[in-house]
Design an enzyme around this catalytic site. Structure first.
Site, mmCIF file in Angstrom:
data_model
loop_
_atom_site.group_PDB
_atom_site.id
_atom_site.type_symbol
_atom_site.label_atom_id
_atom_site.label_comp_id
_atom_site.label_asym_id
_atom_site.label_seq_id
_atom_site.Cartn_x
_atom_site.Cartn_y
_atom_site.Cartn_z
ATOM 1 N N SER A 72 0.799 -1.237 0.000
ATOM 2 C CA SER A 72 0.000 0.000 0.000
ATOM 3 C C SER A 72 0.826 1.279 0.000
ATOM 4 O O SER A 72 0.264 2.354 -0.198
ATOM 5 C CB SER A 72 -0.939 0.020 1.206
ATOM 6 O OG SER A 72 -2.059 -0.765 0.944
ATOM 7 N N LYS A 75 0.352 3.440 -2.929
ATOM 8 C CA LYS A 75 -0.861 4.270 -3.081
ATOM 9 C C LYS A 75 -0.519 5.761 -3.038
ATOM 10 O O LYS A 75 -1.225 6.586 -3.614
ATOM 11 C CB LYS A 75 -1.889 3.894 -2.004
ATOM 12 C CG LYS A 75 -2.449 2.486 -2.235
ATOM 13 C CD LYS A 75 -3.294 1.940 -1.100
ATOM 14 C CE LYS A 75 -3.776 0.542 -1.491
ATOM 15 N NZ LYS A 75 -4.265 -0.295 -0.443
ATOM 16 N N TYR A 197 -3.610 -3.015 -10.468
ATOM 17 C CA TYR A 197 -3.516 -2.779 -9.020
ATOM 18 C C TYR A 197 -2.612 -3.810 -8.337
ATOM 19 O O TYR A 197 -1.765 -3.464 -7.504
ATOM 20 C CB TYR A 197 -4.922 -2.785 -8.408
ATOM 21 C CG TYR A 197 -4.924 -2.692 -6.901
ATOM 22 C CD1 TYR A 197 -4.679 -1.490 -6.251
ATOM 23 C CD2 TYR A 197 -5.146 -3.823 -6.111
ATOM 24 C CE1 TYR A 197 -4.661 -1.404 -4.863
ATOM 25 C CE2 TYR A 197 -5.139 -3.756 -4.731
ATOM 26 C CZ TYR A 197 -4.893 -2.543 -4.105
ATOM 27 O OH TYR A 197 -4.855 -2.476 -2.733
ATOM 28 N N TYR A 248 -4.591 3.845 7.949
ATOM 29 C CA TYR A 248 -5.949 3.280 8.060
ATOM 30 C C TYR A 248 -6.623 3.671 9.379
ATOM 31 O O TYR A 248 -6.570 4.836 9.753
ATOM 32 C CB TYR A 248 -5.923 1.743 7.895
ATOM 33 C CG TYR A 248 -4.920 1.276 6.890
ATOM 34 C CD1 TYR A 248 -5.072 1.610 5.545
ATOM 35 C CD2 TYR A 248 -3.797 0.554 7.253
ATOM 36 C CE1 TYR A 248 -4.143 1.199 4.611
ATOM 37 C CE2 TYR A 248 -2.867 0.143 6.324
ATOM 38 C CZ TYR A 248 -3.051 0.478 5.011
ATOM 39 O OH TYR A 248 -2.131 0.075 4.088
ATOM 40 N N VAL A 266 1.244 -3.630 3.868
ATOM 41 C CA VAL A 266 1.245 -4.911 4.581
ATOM 42 C C VAL A 266 2.511 -5.739 4.348
ATOM 43 O O VAL A 266 2.679 -6.789 4.953
ATOM 44 C CB VAL A 266 -0.004 -5.771 4.297
ATOM 45 C CG1 VAL A 266 -1.256 -5.150 4.881
ATOM 46 C CG2 VAL A 266 -0.155 -6.063 2.821
HETATM 47 N N1 GLN Z 1 -2.103 -5.440 -1.886
HETATM 48 C C1 GLN Z 1 -2.705 -5.273 -0.582
HETATM 49 C C2 GLN Z 1 -4.200 -5.489 -0.698
HETATM 50 O O1 GLN Z 1 -4.763 -5.057 -1.642
HETATM 51 C C3 GLN Z 1 -2.386 -3.921 -0.062
HETATM 52 C C4 GLN Z 1 -2.925 -3.691 1.321
HETATM 53 C C5 GLN Z 1 -1.993 -2.965 2.227
HETATM 54 O O2 GLN Z 1 -0.771 -2.901 2.055
HETATM 55 N N2 GLN Z 1 -2.554 -2.463 3.301
HETATM 56 O O3 GLN Z 1 -4.814 -6.086 0.153
#
Ligand code: GLN
Length: 312
Positions: A72, A75, A197, A248, A266
């Protein structure tokens, strides 16, 4: 604005060394993400941390040159790349309020007519990638080019095993994308969007790479080569959304402890920005229940406490 040039210094290296020493003694470091099987094998005791100065000087401690799955964290970069192209129109399709829900939650989307709360939860990132895809026809490729240029590391690449693993276990992201498509908030074919994605999330990079790639947010929108990606105001906006939404449903606690714009993934990485001063990236794969690196948040907390650097 000209890029601030400083004589190369490793100002914060003693602080990083102290943090690495302290973190090494911290028991109970969380668990690697296992819902993406390719990430589950990482050792939760791994730890690396890097600082990049505004002039591109980068240094670190521990495994700061070891590539990990950025997830993430990407993003932030797709948001910046899309905002640079379409400006404020983006905000008609994704909000900028903390969600207070887990990063992969579906619940708010129906109440809020398919408009995700912010670009850093999965639903919001899918909208941003979709819009970047419409504008460039290769959102993940644009991201990779940007990360390579800003980090000065042409070897950065997608990790196809991670991307395949996410695709195989991607029902929740597919559900988010289809649901938003039902509200007319996705332009591209959902299969195309998910491929973009998952490749985006799979990029492997080190703390050094990511600290450097985040530099434009500390330089108020200026890229490593001195050209401008974002207006000063847009750079402020991205930093603000990182502060309020980047971790988050733990963003309040992160702001309280760290006091910097930050974005986690993550894979166990977190980037953070000290506007006008430097950028940081820390990595340790053990996560807490909200998906943020336990040792990573602790290390950033120690950094701002020891240096007094924060946006407050
Ligand atoms: N690729 C992960 C997902 O879509 C990214 C989530 C994350 O890093 N919080 O679940």
């Amino acid at each position: 604005m000209a890029i601030m040039t400083t004589t190369s210094s490793h100002t914060f290296l003693p602080v990083l060394e102290r943090i690495a020493e302290e973190i090494g003694h911290t028991p109970g470091r969380g668990r690697p993400a296992d819902y993406i099987p390719a990430l589950a094998a990482r050792d939760p005791r791994s730890f690396g941390m890097a600082v990049a100065e505004l002039d591109g000087t980068v240094y670190g401690v521990g495994e700061w040159r070891e590539p990990f799955s950025t997830q993430s964290i990407t993003k932030v970069f797709t948001l910046a790349l899309d905002l640079a192209r379409e400006g404020d129109e983006l905000w008609e399709h994704v909000g900028r309020e903390p969600s207070g829900n887990p990063f992969n939650s579906l619940v708010q989307l129906e109440y809020e007519n398919g408009i995700p709360r912010n670009p850093f939860i999965n639903a919001g990132a899918l909208v941003v990638t979709d819009r970047l895809q419409t504008r460039t026809e290769d959102a993940a490729g644009q991201l990779l080019d940007f990360l390579r240029a800003e980090s000065g590391n042409p070897a950065l690449d997608f990790d196809h095993e991670v991307a395949a693993s996410e695709t195989a276990f991607g029902d929740r992201n597919a559900a988010l994308a289809h649901f938003m498509a039902s509200y007319g908030n996705i332009d591209n074919d959902v299969t195309v969007l998910l491929d973009q994605y998952f490749r985006q999330c799979s990029v492997a990079a080190s703390c050094a790479d990511l600290a450097l790639a985040t530099g434009f947010l500390a330089r108020h929108g200026i890229r490593a080569d001195g050209t401008r990606l974002l207006t000063r105001s847009q750079a402020k906006q991205v930093n603000a959304v990182m502060l309020t939404c980047g971790t988050y449903d733990a963003a309040g606690d992160f702001a309280y402890r760290v006091g910097l714009p930050g974005k986690s993934g993550v894979g166990g990485g977190i980037i953070a920005v000290v506007p006008g001063r430097c950028t940081l990236c820390v990595w340790s794969p053990g996560l807490d229940e909200r998906g943020n690196s336990v040792a990573g948040v602790a290390a950033l907390d120690r950094f701002t406490t020891l240096t007094g650097l924060s946006v407050f």
